[in-house]
Design a protein around this motif. Sequence first.
Motif, PDB file in Angstrom:
ATOM      1  N   LEU A   4       0.632  -1.044   0.096  1.00 17.14           N
ATOM      2  CA  LEU A   4       0.003  -0.061   0.048  1.00 17.14           C
ATOM      3  C   LEU A   4       0.886   1.314   0.031  1.00 17.14           C
ATOM      4  CD1 LEU A   4      -2.707  -0.812   2.637  1.00 17.14           C
ATOM      5  CD2 LEU A   4      -3.102  -0.571   0.377  1.00 17.14           C
ATOM      6  N   LYS A   5       2.106   1.202   0.493  1.00 19.57           N
ATOM      7  CA  LYS A   5       2.836   2.443   0.635  1.00 19.57           C
ATOM      8  C   LYS A   5       3.115   3.320  -0.642  1.00 19.57           C
ATOM      9  CE  LYS A   5       7.135   3.663   2.940  1.00 19.57           C
ATOM     10  NZ  LYS A   5       8.062   3.191   3.693  1.00 19.57           N
ATOM     11  N   ASN A   6       3.023   2.999  -1.707  1.00 19.21           N
ATOM     12  CA  ASN A   6       3.095   3.719  -2.997  1.00 19.21           C
ATOM     13  C   ASN A   6       1.895   4.146  -3.611  1.00 19.21           C
ATOM     14  OD1 ASN A   6       5.799   3.855  -2.776  1.00 19.21           O
ATOM     15  ND2 ASN A   6       6.080   1.976  -3.975  1.00 19.21           N
ATOM     16  N   ASN A   7       0.618   3.575  -3.197  1.00 20.58           N
ATOM     17  CA  ASN A   7      -0.704   4.045  -3.369  1.00 20.58           C
ATOM     18  C   ASN A   7      -1.099   5.397  -3.173  1.00 20.58           C
ATOM     19  OD1 ASN A   7      -0.790   1.109  -4.098  1.00 20.58           O
ATOM     20  ND2 ASN A   7      -2.939   1.221  -3.432  1.00 20.58           N
ATOM     21  N   THR A   8      -2.081   5.685  -3.885  1.00 15.50           N
ATOM     22  CA  THR A   8      -2.898   7.268  -3.422  1.00 15.50           C
ATOM     23  C   THR A   8      -3.245   7.049  -2.154  1.00 15.50           C
ATOM     24  OG1 THR A   8      -3.004   7.560  -5.816  1.00 15.50           O
ATOM     25  CG2 THR A   8      -4.197   8.989  -4.282  1.00 15.50           C
ATOM     26  N   LYS A   9      -3.182   8.357  -1.366  1.00 17.33           N
ATOM     27  CA  LYS A   9      -3.524   8.024   0.104  1.00 17.33           C
ATOM     28  C   LYS A   9      -4.247   9.302   0.561  1.00 17.33           C
ATOM     29  CE  LYS A   9       1.070   7.736   1.554  1.00 17.33           C
ATOM     30  NZ  LYS A   9       1.856   7.307   0.200  1.00 17.33           N
ATOM     31  N   VAL A  10      -5.001   9.307   1.536  1.00 20.29           N
ATOM     32  CA  VAL A  10      -5.257  10.722   2.300  1.00 20.29           C
ATOM     33  C   VAL A  10      -4.900  10.434   3.797  1.00 20.29           C
ATOM     34  CG1 VAL A  10      -7.144  12.090   2.953  1.00 20.29           C
ATOM     35  CG2 VAL A  10      -7.268  11.018   0.605  1.00 20.29           C
ATOM     36  N   VAL A  11      -4.101  11.272   4.632  1.00 22.06           N
ATOM     37  CA  VAL A  11      -3.620  10.937   5.695  1.00 22.06           C
ATOM     38  C   VAL A  11      -4.418  11.935   6.609  1.00 22.06           C
ATOM     39  CG1 VAL A  11      -1.627  11.039   7.097  1.00 22.06           C
ATOM     40  CG2 VAL A  11      -1.308  10.442   4.711  1.00 22.06           C
ATOM     41  N   GLY A  12      -4.705  11.739   7.733  1.00 25.74           N
ATOM     42  CA  GLY A  12      -5.764  12.246   8.758  1.00 25.74           C
ATOM     43  C   GLY A  12      -6.868  11.942   8.629  1.00 25.74           C
ATOM     44  N   ALA A  31      -4.491   3.617  13.698  1.00 18.39           N
ATOM     45  CA  ALA A  31      -3.426   3.429  14.497  1.00 18.39           C
ATOM     46  C   ALA A  31      -4.175   2.933  15.913  1.00 18.39           C
ATOM     47  CB  ALA A  31      -2.466   4.901  14.770  1.00 18.39           C
ATOM     48  N   LYS A  32      -3.558   1.844  16.585  1.00 19.07           N
ATOM     49  CA  LYS A  32      -4.157   1.358  17.865  1.00 19.07           C
ATOM     50  C   LYS A  32      -3.922   2.365  18.868  1.00 19.07           C
ATOM     51  CE  LYS A  32      -3.259  -3.614  16.608  1.00 19.07           C
ATOM     52  NZ  LYS A  32      -2.604  -4.874  17.094  1.00 19.07           N
ATOM     53  N   ASN A  33      -3.083   3.119  18.795  1.00 21.68           N
ATOM     54  CA  ASN A  33      -2.833   3.915  19.894  1.00 21.68           C
ATOM     55  C   ASN A  33      -3.396   5.516  19.696  1.00 21.68           C
ATOM     56  OD1 ASN A  33      -0.908   4.659  18.239  1.00 21.68           O
ATOM     57  ND2 ASN A  33       0.641   5.462  19.780  1.00 21.68           N
ATOM     58  N   ALA A  34      -4.178   5.587  18.676  1.00 24.39           N
ATOM     59  CA  ALA A  34      -4.955   6.870  18.589  1.00 24.39           C
ATOM     60  C   ALA A  34      -6.194   6.818  19.317  1.00 24.39           C
ATOM     61  CB  ALA A  34      -5.304   7.015  17.061  1.00 24.39           C
ATOM     62  N   GLU A  35      -6.392   8.367  19.801  1.00 25.07           N
ATOM     63  CA  GLU A  35      -7.577   8.543  20.672  1.00 25.07           C
ATOM     64  C   GLU A  35      -8.951   7.752  20.161  1.00 25.07           C
ATOM     65  OE1 GLU A  35      -8.094  11.962  22.812  1.00 25.07           O
ATOM     66  OE2 GLU A  35      -5.876  12.493  22.560  1.00 25.07           O
ATOM     67  N   LYS A  36      -9.507   7.219  20.710  1.00 23.29           N
ATOM     68  CA  LYS A  36     -10.771   6.494  20.307  1.00 23.29           C
ATOM     69  C   LYS A  36     -11.851   7.547  20.032  1.00 23.29           C
ATOM     70  CE  LYS A  36     -11.887   1.871  20.166  1.00 23.29           C
ATOM     71  NZ  LYS A  36     -11.576   1.319  19.216  1.00 23.29           N
ATOM     72  N   ILE A  37     -12.055   8.696  20.768  1.00 22.60           N
ATOM     73  CA  ILE A  37     -13.178   9.522  20.441  1.00 22.60           C
ATOM     74  C   ILE A  37     -12.626  10.082  19.153  1.00 22.60           C
ATOM     75  CG2 ILE A  37     -11.991  11.464  21.648  1.00 22.60           C
ATOM     76  CD1 ILE A  37     -14.741  12.107  22.685  1.00 22.60           C
ATOM     77  N   ILE A  68       5.441  10.105   6.059  1.00 21.40           N
ATOM     78  CA  ILE A  68       5.285  11.554   6.608  1.00 21.40           C
ATOM     79  C   ILE A  68       6.283  11.417   7.937  1.00 21.40           C
ATOM     80  CG2 ILE A  68       3.458  12.087   5.939  1.00 21.40           C
ATOM     81  CD1 ILE A  68       1.846  11.607   8.587  1.00 21.40           C
ATOM     82  N   ASP A  69       6.766  12.902   8.303  1.00 20.15           N
ATOM     83  CA  ASP A  69       7.613  12.645   9.390  1.00 20.15           C
ATOM     84  C   ASP A  69       7.210  12.867  10.878  1.00 20.15           C
ATOM     85  OD1 ASP A  69       9.809  12.738   7.814  1.00 20.15           O
ATOM     86  OD2 ASP A  69       9.741  14.877   7.391  1.00 20.15           O
ATOM     87  N   VAL A  70       5.801  12.868  10.923  1.00 23.01           N
ATOM     88  CA  VAL A  70       5.072  12.764  12.152  1.00 23.01           C
ATOM     89  C   VAL A  70       4.062  11.569  12.124  1.00 23.01           C
ATOM     90  CG1 VAL A  70       5.159  15.095  12.393  1.00 23.01           C
ATOM     91  CG2 VAL A  70       3.098  14.272  11.247  1.00 23.01           C
ATOM     92  N   GLY A  71       3.518  11.309  13.321  1.00 24.53           N
ATOM     93  CA  GLY A  71       2.557  10.331  13.476  1.00 24.53           C
ATOM     94  C   GLY A  71       1.355  10.496  12.618  1.00 24.53           C
ATOM     95  N   ALA A  72       0.590   9.348  12.529  1.00 25.86           N
ATOM     96  CA  ALA A  72      -0.745   9.649  11.846  1.00 25.86           C
ATOM     97  C   ALA A  72      -1.902   8.805  12.782  1.00 25.86           C
ATOM     98  CB  ALA A  72      -0.839   9.484  10.360  1.00 25.86           C
ATOM     99  N   ALA A  73      -3.049   9.362  12.862  1.00 27.58           N
ATOM    100  CA  ALA A  73      -4.028   8.468  13.562  1.00 27.58           C
ATOM    101  C   ALA A  73      -4.722   7.635  12.582  1.00 27.58           C
ATOM    102  CB  ALA A  73      -5.111   9.449  14.399  1.00 27.58           C
ATOM    103  N   ALA A  74      -4.781   8.041  11.430  1.00 33.99           N
ATOM    104  CA  ALA A  74      -5.588   7.416  10.335  1.00 33.99           C
ATOM    105  C   ALA A  74      -5.239   7.631   8.877  1.00 33.99           C
ATOM    106  CB  ALA A  74      -7.174   7.647  10.430  1.00 33.99           C
ATOM    107  N   ALA A  75      -5.035   6.735   7.998  1.00 35.39           N
ATOM    108  CA  ALA A  75      -4.869   7.140   6.566  1.00 35.39           C
ATOM    109  C   ALA A  75      -6.047   6.311   5.772  1.00 35.39           C
ATOM    110  CB  ALA A  75      -3.465   6.574   6.281  1.00 35.39           C
ATOM    111  N   LEU A  76      -6.387   6.688   4.724  1.00 41.61           N
ATOM    112  CA  LEU A  76      -7.170   5.998   3.708  1.00 41.61           C
ATOM    113  C   LEU A  76      -6.552   5.852   2.328  1.00 41.61           C
ATOM    114  CD1 LEU A  76     -10.165   5.184   3.265  1.00 41.61           C
ATOM    115  CD2 LEU A  76     -10.560   7.527   2.240  1.00 41.61           C
ATOM    116  N   PHE A  77      -6.356   4.593   2.031  1.00 44.79           N
ATOM    117  CA  PHE A  77      -5.695   4.345   0.826  1.00 44.79           C
ATOM    118  C   PHE A  77      -6.944   4.023  -0.288  1.00 44.79           C
ATOM    119  CE2 PHE A  77      -2.456   3.500   4.127  1.00 44.79           C
ATOM    120  CZ  PHE A  77      -1.540   3.873   3.511  1.00 44.79           C
TER     121      PHE A  77
END
Length: 81
Positions: A4-12, A31-37, A68-77
């Motif tokens: 998936l790494k090279n696929n088109t994605k939306v981050v956040g 991400a499993k450690n992202a805030e549930k809310i 990306i150089d920071v963490g992400a809670a979600a990404a849509l591929f």
Amino acid sequence: MLELKNNTKVVGVKQSLKKMNNKDCRCLCIAKNAEKIVIQPLIDKAKDLSVEIVYIDTMTELGEICDIDVGAAAALFLKEQ
């Protein structure tokens, strides 16, 4: 996940919510450690649209997958057009 790494994605969470529809989505990574809310509305919409959900251990790891150089809670591929 490497395929998936090279696929088109939306981050956040907000960007993924805006872009999500079942025709264009390949999978949603959360991400499993992202805030549930924060991520729950995205998970609910993905389930409603029958979009595959893949859980990644940490936000840092998901950020690396998204090149990306920071963490992400979600990404849509997205499917290749």
